[in-house]
Design a protein around this motif. Structure first.
Motif, PDB file in Angstrom:
ATOM      1  N   THR A 104       0.845  -1.191   0.000  1.00 41.79           N
ATOM      2  CA  THR A 104       0.000   0.000   0.000  1.00 41.79           C
ATOM      3  C   THR A 104       0.882   1.244   0.000  1.00 41.79           C
ATOM      4  O   THR A 104       1.812   1.333   0.814  1.00 41.79           O
ATOM      5  CB  THR A 104      -0.909   0.029   1.244  1.00 41.79           C
ATOM      6  OG1 THR A 104      -1.665  -1.181   1.312  1.00 41.79           O
ATOM      7  CG2 THR A 104      -1.861   1.214   1.190  1.00 41.79           C
ATOM      8  N   THR A 108      -1.583   7.342   0.474  1.00 44.46           N
ATOM      9  CA  THR A 108      -3.019   7.107   0.321  1.00 44.46           C
ATOM     10  C   THR A 108      -3.595   6.647   1.652  1.00 44.46           C
ATOM     11  O   THR A 108      -2.859   6.229   2.553  1.00 44.46           O
ATOM     12  CB  THR A 108      -3.300   6.034  -0.752  1.00 44.46           C
ATOM     13  OG1 THR A 108      -2.689   4.787  -0.348  1.00 44.46           O
ATOM     14  CG2 THR A 108      -2.742   6.453  -2.105  1.00 44.46           C
ATOM     15  N   LEU A 110      -4.924   4.287   4.230  1.00 46.81           N
ATOM     16  CA  LEU A 110      -4.754   2.849   4.435  1.00 46.81           C
ATOM     17  C   LEU A 110      -6.102   2.133   4.509  1.00 46.81           C
ATOM     18  O   LEU A 110      -6.219   0.970   4.127  1.00 46.81           O
ATOM     19  CB  LEU A 110      -3.955   2.601   5.712  1.00 46.81           C
ATOM     20  CG  LEU A 110      -3.381   1.191   5.900  1.00 46.81           C
ATOM     21  CD1 LEU A 110      -2.311   0.926   4.854  1.00 46.81           C
ATOM     22  CD2 LEU A 110      -2.793   1.028   7.296  1.00 46.81           C
ATOM     23  N   SER A 113      -7.229   0.670   1.201  1.00 45.87           N
ATOM     24  CA  SER A 113      -6.266  -0.190   0.518  1.00 45.87           C
ATOM     25  C   SER A 113      -6.943  -1.425  -0.084  1.00 45.87           C
ATOM     26  O   SER A 113      -7.545  -2.229   0.638  1.00 45.87           O
ATOM     27  CB  SER A 113      -5.172  -0.636   1.493  1.00 45.87           C
ATOM     28  OG  SER A 113      -4.365  -1.634   0.914  1.00 45.87           O
ATOM     29  N   ASP A 114      -6.867  -1.558  -1.407  1.00 43.38           N
ATOM     30  CA  ASP A 114      -7.411  -2.754  -2.069  1.00 43.38           C
ATOM     31  C   ASP A 114      -6.653  -4.001  -1.638  1.00 43.38           C
ATOM     32  O   ASP A 114      -7.243  -5.076  -1.480  1.00 43.38           O
ATOM     33  CB  ASP A 114      -7.319  -2.594  -3.593  1.00 43.38           C
ATOM     34  CG  ASP A 114      -8.288  -1.546  -4.128  1.00 43.38           C
ATOM     35  OD1 ASP A 114      -9.393  -1.437  -3.572  1.00 43.38           O
ATOM     36  OD2 ASP A 114      -7.935  -0.846  -5.090  1.00 43.38           O
ATOM     37  N   ILE A 133       4.540  -0.906   3.259  1.00 43.29           N
ATOM     38  CA  ILE A 133       4.198   0.487   2.999  1.00 43.29           C
ATOM     39  C   ILE A 133       5.285   1.099   2.115  1.00 43.29           C
ATOM     40  O   ILE A 133       6.464   1.128   2.490  1.00 43.29           O
ATOM     41  CB  ILE A 133       4.076   1.292   4.309  1.00 43.29           C
ATOM     42  CG1 ILE A 133       3.083   0.603   5.260  1.00 43.29           C
ATOM     43  CG2 ILE A 133       3.628   2.716   4.030  1.00 43.29           C
ATOM     44  CD1 ILE A 133       1.686   0.467   4.710  1.00 43.29           C
TER      45      ILE A 133
END
Length: 408
Positions: A104, A108, A110, A113-114, A133
């Protein structure tokens, strides 16, 4: 031999025997193979590119680089690109013997997160998931990912590891890996939010953790694999013992095998009609369910469609009663319809049911024949047996159909 051992090189599965010692050529080969498989306009494919790296400076790991979720299709990508990529990812991360690296970007949210969302679907307890990360150096000034890396914001059992990769400018400028690793190390040691955990950050630490975690994971899952293999081995040994004295040309064995296949066909046919089969069709009604629908839905529907003229029926009843009495006077106060008149009217009405009945018989027989064809698919390796079984059973069904129609 020592020179060969310490030489770093790469091999592709689609280029067997060719060793790449220049890793710029490796990058180019990946791009060329990707374009060959997916086209040059951002197409996708589930066919993997297999690359093996030999080096004394890396740990033994098997990595599967999966694509990120694409929300909007571009180029030659299909409209359902998001679902296709999702299915591809799930195909790999659903395996219990795999560790999941949920990557991730730090810049962006968290919670959106996809990678973490997909990982949680297949690993709700977080036993196989390691958070990674990236882009820590690209965060807005005054912000950091300290709470995430300290495993406080969205905790994972295996925690998070931060890394700083080369930028596209670094890659275009031919910045080598050693220089990138030194820059990464300097970043963590000099950053006020990360310096206290610098020894637990960075790509080298991630490699070490992955190797250790993979080793532990293999150690944990090995007993189950060993037990499964032993069970399969015992089963195979039992089969070998059964067929040890097997003679393919033995007529008694051929007869026995033939009888077993015919019996299995009978069992499969019965299960499809009764609804207790091991294969359930989720697309349409078939077998006993469809026959049940014909009797309880289609046949009543055909009856409802029949035209009925009450005025005409009353006139027919009146004529029948008068014809039964002949020259005798018909009393208008009669309470009961004469038996002969009643039978004549009822028989005429029953005849009208013949059409819907015959139509229902045809539908039922057709479904029985379709069921026979589905059951004979298991005999496809023996075309002659499949053909004869289908011919005999279908012939018997059609014979019963004719008798049923005669009775109707």
């Amino acid at each position: 031999l020592l020179l060969i051992f310490f030489t770093e090189y790469a091999e592709f599965l689609h280029c067997k025997g060719k060793k790449f010692t220049d890793f710029d050529e490796v990058r180019q080969e990946i791009e060329v193979e990707t374009d060959r498989v997916t086209g040059i306009n951002k197409g996708i494919s589930s066919v993997p590119i297999n690359l093996r790296i030999y080096s004394p400076h890396v740990l033994s790991l098997t990595l599967i680089d999966l694509p990120g979720i694409t929300k909007v299709p571009v180029g030659d990508q299909p409209p359902d690109i998001e679902q296709q990529i999702r299915d591809m990812i799930m195909q790999f991360i659903s395996r219990e013997n795999c560790l999941i690296l949920a990557v991730t970007p730090a810049n962006t949210d968290l919670a959106n997160s996809d990678a973490l969302k997909l990982a949680k679907e297949v690993d709700p307890q977080g036993l196989r998931t390691i958070g990674v990360i990236t882009k820590l150096d690209l965060m807005d000034e005054g912000t950091d990912a300290r709470e995430v890396l300290e495993n406080k914001l969205l905790p994972l059992r295996r925690g998070y590891i931060g890394v700083v990769n080369r930028s596209q400018k670094d890659i275009d400028g031919k910045k080598d890996i050693k220089a990138a690793l030194l820059a990464e190390r300097k970043f963590f040691l000099s950053h006020p939010s990360y310096r206290h955990m610098a020894d637990r950050m960075g790509t080298p630490y991630l490699q070490k953790v992955l190797n250790q975690q993979l080793t532990n994971h293999i150690r944990d899952t090995l007993p189950a694999f060993r037990s499964k293999l032993q069970s399969q081995l015992l089963s195979i040994e039992h089969e070998v013992e059964v067929y040890k004295n097997f003679r393919p040309e033995d007529p008694t064995r051929k007869t026995k095998a033939l009888l077993q296949m015919v019996q299995q066909f009978s069992v499969d046919f019965e299960k499809r009609i009764e609804g207790s089969g091991d294969q359930v069709d989720t697309l349409e009604l078939s077998g006993g369910a469809k026959i049940n629908r014909i009797f309880h839905e289609r046949f009543p529907f055909e009856l409802v469609k029949m035209e009925f003229n009450e005025k005409e029926l009353r006139r027919e009843i009146s004529y029948a009663i008068k014809n039964i009495h002949g020259i005798r006077q018909v009393l208008p106060t009669g309470l009961f319809t004469p038996d002969m008149a009643f039978e004549a009217i009822v028989k005429k009405q029953i005849v009208k049911l013949k059409g819907p009945c015959l139509k229902s018989v045809d539908l039922v027989m057709q479904e029985l024949i379709n069921t026979v064809k589905k059951c004979t698919k298991k005999l496809a390796t023996y075309p002659r047996l499949c053909e004869e079984t289908e011919r005999i059973v279908a012939g018997y069904i059609r014979e019963r159909e004719e008798k049923t129609k005669d009775q109707v």
